[in-house]
Scaffold this active site. Structure first.
Site, PDB file in Angstrom:
ATOM      1  N   HIS A 306      10.298 -11.437   4.754  1.00 55.03           N
ATOM      2  CA  HIS A 306       9.621 -10.231   5.229  1.00 55.03           C
ATOM      3  C   HIS A 306      10.592  -9.442   6.077  1.00 55.03           C
ATOM      4  O   HIS A 306      11.382 -10.026   6.816  1.00 55.03           O
ATOM      5  CB  HIS A 306       8.382 -10.607   6.050  1.00 55.03           C
ATOM      6  CG  HIS A 306       7.436  -9.474   6.215  1.00 55.03           C
ATOM      7  ND1 HIS A 306       7.605  -8.502   7.184  1.00 55.03           N
ATOM      8  CD2 HIS A 306       6.339  -9.123   5.498  1.00 55.03           C
ATOM      9  CE1 HIS A 306       6.638  -7.623   7.059  1.00 55.03           C
ATOM     10  NE2 HIS A 306       5.863  -7.952   6.043  1.00 55.03           N
ATOM     11  N   ASP A 363       1.557 -12.329   0.637  1.00 56.54           N
ATOM     12  CA  ASP A 363       1.361 -12.262  -0.815  1.00 56.54           C
ATOM     13  C   ASP A 363       1.430 -13.619  -1.487  1.00 56.54           C
ATOM     14  O   ASP A 363       1.015 -13.774  -2.629  1.00 56.54           O
ATOM     15  CB  ASP A 363       2.429 -11.358  -1.448  1.00 56.54           C
ATOM     16  CG  ASP A 363       2.225  -9.924  -1.045  1.00 56.54           C
ATOM     17  OD1 ASP A 363       1.067  -9.490  -1.050  1.00 56.54           O
ATOM     18  OD2 ASP A 363       3.210  -9.248  -0.723  1.00 56.54           O
TER      19      ASP A 363
HETATM   20  N1  ACO Z   1      14.404 -15.250  -2.065  1.00 55.52           N
HETATM   21  C1  ACO Z   1      15.715 -15.525  -1.928  1.00 55.52           C
HETATM   22  N2  ACO Z   1      16.549 -14.889  -1.066  1.00 55.52           N
HETATM   23  C2  ACO Z   1      16.004 -13.932  -0.309  1.00 55.52           C
HETATM   24  C3  ACO Z   1      14.642 -13.575  -0.397  1.00 55.52           C
HETATM   25  C4  ACO Z   1      13.838 -14.275  -1.303  1.00 55.52           C
HETATM   26  N3  ACO Z   1      12.535 -14.001  -1.426  1.00 55.52           N
HETATM   27  N4  ACO Z   1      14.381 -12.591   0.479  1.00 55.52           N
HETATM   28  C5  ACO Z   1      15.542 -12.303   1.084  1.00 55.52           C
HETATM   29  N5  ACO Z   1      16.524 -13.120   0.618  1.00 55.52           N
HETATM   30  C6  ACO Z   1      17.915 -13.156   1.086  1.00 55.52           C
HETATM   31  C7  ACO Z   1      18.692 -11.965   0.553  1.00 55.52           C
HETATM   32  O1  ACO Z   1      19.337 -12.267  -0.664  1.00 55.52           O
HETATM   33  C8  ACO Z   1      19.654 -11.693   1.674  1.00 55.52           C
HETATM   34  O2  ACO Z   1      20.710 -12.625   1.556  1.00 55.52           O
HETATM   35  P1  ACO Z   1      22.216 -12.225   2.037  1.00 55.52           P
HETATM   36  O3  ACO Z   1      22.098 -11.959   3.510  1.00 55.52           O
HETATM   37  O4  ACO Z   1      23.015 -13.441   1.717  1.00 55.52           O
HETATM   38  O5  ACO Z   1      22.587 -11.023   1.245  1.00 55.52           O
HETATM   39  C9  ACO Z   1      18.876 -12.049   2.940  1.00 55.52           C
HETATM   40  O6  ACO Z   1      17.885 -13.005   2.518  1.00 55.52           O
HETATM   41  C10 ACO Z   1      18.186 -10.856   3.596  1.00 55.52           C
HETATM   42  O7  ACO Z   1      17.437 -10.167   2.578  1.00 55.52           O
HETATM   43  P2  ACO Z   1      17.112  -8.632   2.596  1.00 55.52           P
HETATM   44  O8  ACO Z   1      16.681  -8.211   1.255  1.00 55.52           O
HETATM   45  O9  ACO Z   1      18.265  -7.913   3.226  1.00 55.52           O
HETATM   46  O10 ACO Z   1      15.902  -8.604   3.610  1.00 55.52           O
HETATM   47  P3  ACO Z   1      14.919  -7.397   3.808  1.00 55.52           P
HETATM   48  O11 ACO Z   1      14.342  -7.555   5.170  1.00 55.52           O
HETATM   49  O12 ACO Z   1      15.583  -6.122   3.456  1.00 55.52           O
HETATM   50  O13 ACO Z   1      13.821  -7.646   2.661  1.00 55.52           O
HETATM   51  C11 ACO Z   1      11.954  -8.428   1.479  1.00 55.52           C
HETATM   52  C12 ACO Z   1      12.579  -8.178   2.858  1.00 55.52           C
HETATM   53  C13 ACO Z   1      12.058  -7.176   0.606  1.00 55.52           C
HETATM   54  C14 ACO Z   1      10.466  -8.737   1.681  1.00 55.52           C
HETATM   55  C15 ACO Z   1      12.676  -9.612   0.801  1.00 55.52           C
HETATM   56  O14 ACO Z   1      12.578 -10.772   1.605  1.00 55.52           O
HETATM   57  C16 ACO Z   1      12.170  -9.886  -0.617  1.00 55.52           C
HETATM   58  O15 ACO Z   1      12.640  -9.272  -1.562  1.00 55.52           O
HETATM   59  N6  ACO Z   1      11.151 -10.837  -0.768  1.00 55.52           N
HETATM   60  C17 ACO Z   1      10.553 -11.081  -2.043  1.00 55.52           C
HETATM   61  C18 ACO Z   1       9.526  -9.993  -2.371  1.00 55.52           C
HETATM   62  C19 ACO Z   1       8.260 -10.113  -1.538  1.00 55.52           C
HETATM   63  O16 ACO Z   1       7.690 -11.184  -1.361  1.00 55.52           O
HETATM   64  N7  ACO Z   1       7.803  -8.956  -1.013  1.00 55.52           N
HETATM   65  C20 ACO Z   1       6.586  -8.869  -0.230  1.00 55.52           C
HETATM   66  C21 ACO Z   1       6.869  -8.416   1.149  1.00 55.52           C
HETATM   67  S1  ACO Z   1       5.429  -8.521   2.144  1.00 55.52           S
HETATM   68  C22 ACO Z   1       4.561  -7.125   1.797  1.00 55.52           C
HETATM   69  O17 ACO Z   1       5.034  -6.110   1.345  1.00 55.52           O
HETATM   70  C23 ACO Z   1       3.164  -7.222   2.077  1.00 55.52           C
END
Ligand code: ACO
Length: 430
Positions: A306, A363
């Protein structure tokens, strides 16, 4: 003493005022930065940018706190109804018995859709995604209420809020009925908000249907959990569109589109598809944990991580209990739930997920509950939108009532070519 921050660059220095919120969170006010220095700030994804002050929702991602108007989400889920929470978000206080009765009555009066609007569904293909229909029909409402949707007129705002809240379950249920070829079921105003929605979704004219009160309660709770989450992608979209003084129907329609994306509300649909995929691929949870960690793969564990919650998502903790309750009530043994438990267990022990602070989000479990109740996956994000609606409207209303509101208009740093001489067509290279 007025607090300030100091910015020094080249040989100049500038004092920037500090703004302090009621929970002591602090911001540097840079609103005069460009006019004083010519500089702008860059903040990809707005992770550090405050776009407004708001008194609606407080969340602390480090501590896992979520409060609406000061009330903890846990207390609201346990003791309040979605209608009470909607009132709270919109008007700032929990309603008295009388206020709640009046509010529910005002909403209930508007549950039907204009018959011409109902016919509009026929124009769409049967497999149209219900979020596309929701957004289109929500925006189309503005064409039916042109004489009462002025976003600057308090009387218009009042009735538009009732219309929006009242009609969204009808719009959603009609989208579902259209997709399965069943007759659309008109709203029943003797039922509660959630029971009416369940009735429009699952009843058919040919058979009696009774809403299960436990399922009604679970859905009500899920809507409360989703009702607001301060300046997320869809809420910011609603505010951005509203800041141009577009009407509320248009702003909500845009918010629905923003929520549709798989990185936002669309994630609950993606979670279920991912669990199904893992199940069909032999239930090999480790394989998918490894894939999520592999930087050469685009795969992410949907329902994990998140932008704000970096310890735990308080909504996920509540929803996990609801999930267990609903599944045992419906006597469902779902292999996808086993996979979800295994994924959660494996990820919570894995250094990759621990270091990156990736925990199950709201979710992760909501999709499993929705599936157990009988909602098809395409409807999952729609349910999120119904729950989020009072939050979107409250945020829009707060923005419209604030004297500080200006049209949203971010800046950029241009990285394209410098000025070039125009080349006539015959002189251009292939
Ligand atoms: N699985 C694996 N790796 C992940 C995941 C994941 N679900 N989420 C983040 N990471 C990793 C990224 O690859 C990144 O790694 P790095 O630093 O080595 O490049 C690091 O964790 C940070 O990720 P970001 O994408 O920069 O984090 P951000 O805060 O921008 O994104 C997000 C948050 C979009 C929710 C992300 O965690 C994601 O894509 N999750 C899966 C989709 C999801 O469940 N979305 C629902 C969000 S809740 C809502 O909207 C109600």
């Amino acid at each position: 003493m007025v607090k300030k921050a100091q910015l020094t660059y080249d040989d100049k220095s500038l004092d920037l005022p500090l703004i302090t919120g009621s929970e002591n969170e602090q911001a540097i006010d840079i609103s005069k930065l460009r006019s004083s220095t010519g500089l702008i700030t860059m903040d990809n994804g707005f992770g550090n940018t405050g776009a407004c002050s708001s008194s609606i929702t407080f969340l602390d991602g480090e501590k896992g706190i979520l409060r609406y108007r000061g009330y903890n989400i846990q207390d609201l889920c346990e003791h309040a109804s979605f209608m009470e929470v909607s009132f709270l978000l919109l008007y700032g206080e929990l309603p008295s018995v009388k206020q709640l009765e009046q509010f529910s009555h005002d909403i209930t009066k508007h549950t039907m859709l204009h018959e011409s609007l109902r016919k509009l569904y026929d124009a769409y293909p049967r497999d149209a995604h219900p979020m596309a229909l929701m957004s289109a029909i929500a925006c189309s409402l503005s064409t039916f209420y042109q004489d009462s949707s002025d976003p600057l007129n308090p009387d218009h705002i009042k009735v538009t809020i009732f219309r929006m809240l009242a009609k969204i379950p009808t719009i959603a249920a009609y989208a579902f009925k259209k997709s399965i070829g069943q007759p659309m079921i008109y709203p029943n105003n003797s039922l509660s908000y959630c029971a009416n929605f369940l009735n429009m979704m699952f009843s058919v004219p040919a058979e009696p249907y009774e809403v299960d009160p436990d399922i009604e309660k679970a859905l009500d709770q899920l809507f409360i959990l989703h009702a607001d989450h301060e300046q997320n992608c869809s809420t910011s979209t609603v505010r951005m569109v509203g800041s141009s003084h577009a009407n509320l129907f248009a702003a909500i329609s845009a918010g629905i589109c923003a929520l549709w994306g798989p990185l936002h509300g669309g994630a609950n649909q993606e979670v279920l598809q991912m669990l199904k995929h893992i199940h069909e691929d032999g239930n090999d949870v480790k394989k998918y944990i490894d894939k999520a960690k592999d930087k050469t793969s685009n795969f992410r564990l949907m329902g994990f991580g998140h932008r704000v919650y970096k310890n735990f998502d308080p909504r996920a903790q509540i929803i996990k209990k609801t999930c267990d309750r609903v599944l045992s009530k419906l006597n469902i043994n779902d292999p996808l739930l086993d996979i979800a438990h295994q994924l959660e267990e494996a990820a919570l022990k894995d250094p990759y997920f621990i270091e990156k602070k990736l925990y199950p989000n709201v979710d992760f479990y909501s999709g499993i509950i929705y599936k157990a109740i009988g909602f098809p996956v395409e409807m999952f994000t729609v349910l999120f939108a119904i729950g989020r609606l009072p939050g979107w409207i409250a945020q829009w209303k707060e923005m419209m009532e604030s004297k500080e509101t200006r049209i949203g208009r971010p800046r950029q740093i241009y990285t394209g070519p410098n000025e070039r001489k125009f080349l006539p067509m015959h002189k251009r290279q292939a």
